[in-house]
Design an enzyme around this catalytic site. Structure first.
Site, PDB file in Angstrom:
ATOM      1  N   HIS A 115     -39.989   9.269  21.820  1.00  0.00           N
ATOM      2  CA  HIS A 115     -41.780   8.530  21.681  1.00  0.00           C
ATOM      3  C   HIS A 115     -42.025   7.656  20.893  1.00  0.00           C
ATOM      4  O   HIS A 115     -40.932   7.587  19.440  1.00  0.00           O
ATOM      5  CB  HIS A 115     -42.374  10.054  21.650  1.00  0.00           C
ATOM      6  CG  HIS A 115     -42.712  10.422  20.683  1.00  0.00           C
ATOM      7  ND1 HIS A 115     -42.381   9.837  19.105  1.00  0.00           N
ATOM      8  CD2 HIS A 115     -41.827  11.999  19.801  1.00  0.00           C
ATOM      9  CE1 HIS A 115     -42.968  11.325  18.352  1.00  0.00           C
ATOM     10  NE2 HIS A 115     -41.843  12.317  18.384  1.00  0.00           N
ATOM     11  N   GLU A 164     -40.448  19.475  21.835  1.00  0.00           N
ATOM     12  CA  GLU A 164     -39.792  19.602  20.460  1.00  0.00           C
ATOM     13  C   GLU A 164     -39.716  21.215  19.966  1.00  0.00           C
ATOM     14  O   GLU A 164     -40.030  21.932  20.303  1.00  0.00           O
ATOM     15  CB  GLU A 164     -40.804  18.782  19.036  1.00  0.00           C
ATOM     16  CG  GLU A 164     -39.836  18.262  17.631  1.00  0.00           C
ATOM     17  CD  GLU A 164     -38.655  18.316  17.946  1.00  0.00           C
ATOM     18  OE1 GLU A 164     -37.965  19.012  18.736  1.00  0.00           O
ATOM     19  OE2 GLU A 164     -38.231  17.079  17.323  1.00  0.00           O
TER      20      GLU A 164
END
Length: 377
Positions: free
Chosen positions: A181, A257
């Site tokens: 990202h 994550e």
């Protein structure tokens, strides 16, 4: 803390069908040390039935050691690996109940399956033959006392075949284009930002990076699907790229994550000052989780591996954009290379960088690109 085991299993039949037996070994997932083994003569049966019996015995041996463990099963039986991974249907009535039994040993999602060449499965093969020899001689197989000290290095994935040309007969590989990202306000400050924190959105620079990645990937022209972590920063990045490509985004929770627990939002230096012993332990072992409700890299490895296998099954032979975070992407690369857990600390992965891994039908993987940021210049 739950263990991670490697189960190697095999079975054989002299006559197929004929006198049959199985063998299985359980190894510590971090050290490769042999911690359990099993073998048995099962009478008259086929190779496939014996292989399934070996799988069940190996899983049960691992469960006896730790019922909360995660397990990586490695077998040279393409049939069993593909069927248990859900990619091939189980049509034979003799194997359907055995596969069903194997799935009950550990909860769904805690077992992954990897194909390995026969020469990498020599210990389980040896035990299967020992069991058949004993059975045909009218004896029960008994383990050798010295077996418990056998140590082999842990291997995450099978070694590639000799020579790139050997991959040509494996069909079209599945390609993961791995996109980290774009930046969030926490990124330039190098603060821990996992799935247990504030879930920040992209910054202005992060949105610019997502646009540049979208341009580069559109120019690439081969992306056929987009899968992303459900966190806000990955959603925003994936949706920017997918809009340019004219594709929908599918979300996969296994790509989120890692949870950094009480370290969320802190810099490395702040964690070192407040939790020095916890940080040192975390850096020394993939099994150690960050302070508080954090998640270990061992746990991350398991869920990232499950997510990888789900994507491979759904998009076999296609090129898939996978939008995720530093730790999951490094984990997928580490597994593709068969590298040890501490190799993650030796990889640089910039915001909005692109990596690529190809997965072949025999279970091998090939890293094609790492940390490409040329689209951001």
């Amino acid at each position: 803390m739950p263990s991670r085991f490697i189960v190697e299993a095999d079975g054989g039949s002299r006559g197929n069908p004929g006198p049959a037996g199985y063998g299985a070994v359980v190894r510590d997932g971090d050290t490769g040390q042999l911690v359990a083994e099993a073998a048995e003569f099962i009478g008259h049966a086929t190779n496939n039935v014996a292989e399934y019996r070996g799988l069940i015995a190996g899983l049960k041996a691992a469960r006896e050691l730790d019922p909360d463990a995660s397990v990586d099963v490695r077998m040279d039986s393409k049939l069993v690996v593909e069927q248990m991974s859900g990619r091939w249907k189980i049509k034979h009535p003799d194997m359907q109940p055995l596969a069903a039994e194997a799935r009950t040993v550990f909860p769904r999602g805690r077992v992954t399956y990897t194909w390995i060449p026969r020469e990498r499965n020599k210990d389980a093969d040896r035990l299967a033959n020992e069991a058949m020899d004993a059975g045909q001689a009218g004896r029960r197989w008994e383990p050798k006392p010295e077996a418990a000290v056998v140590v082999e290095p842990p291997l995450e994935t099978p070694a590639p075949k000799a020579g790139w040309a050997a991959l040509a007969d494996l069909g079209t590989p599945t390609t993961f284009v791995l996109l980290r990202h774009g930046e969030t306000p926490l990124t330039p400050e190098k603060r821990f930002s996992g799935s247990g924190g504030t879930d920040p959105e992209l910054s202005d620079k992060g949105r610019w990076q997502a646009e540049r990645a979208a341009e580069a990937l559109a120019a690439r022209g081969s992306i056929q699907a987009v899968v992303a972590s459900p966190m806000l920063r990955t959603r925003q990045t994936a949706e920017t790229v997918a809009a340019r490509l004219g594709l929908e985004v599918r979300y996969e929770d296994g790509l989120r994550e890692v949870d950094f627990g009480d370290w969320e939002g802190l810099t490395f230096g702040e964690v070192q000052e407040r939790y020095p012993e916890d940080l040192a332990a975390w850096l020394g072992s993939a099994k150690v989780k960050p302070t508080g409700s954090g998640e270990s890299f061992t746990t991350l490895t398991h869920r990232a591996g499950v997510a990888r296998d789900k994507i491979l099954t759904r998009y076999a032979g296609k090129t898939v954009l996978v939008v995720s975070h530093v730790s999951p992407i490094k984990t997928l690369i580490r597994l593709a290379l068969g590298a040890p857990p501490d190799s993650m600390y030796r990889m640089e992965l910039s915001a909005a960088s692109i990596c690529a891994v190809q997965y072949y039908a025999d279970g091998n993987a090939s890293l094609r690109l790492l940390n490409d940021t040329s689209h951001l210049r």
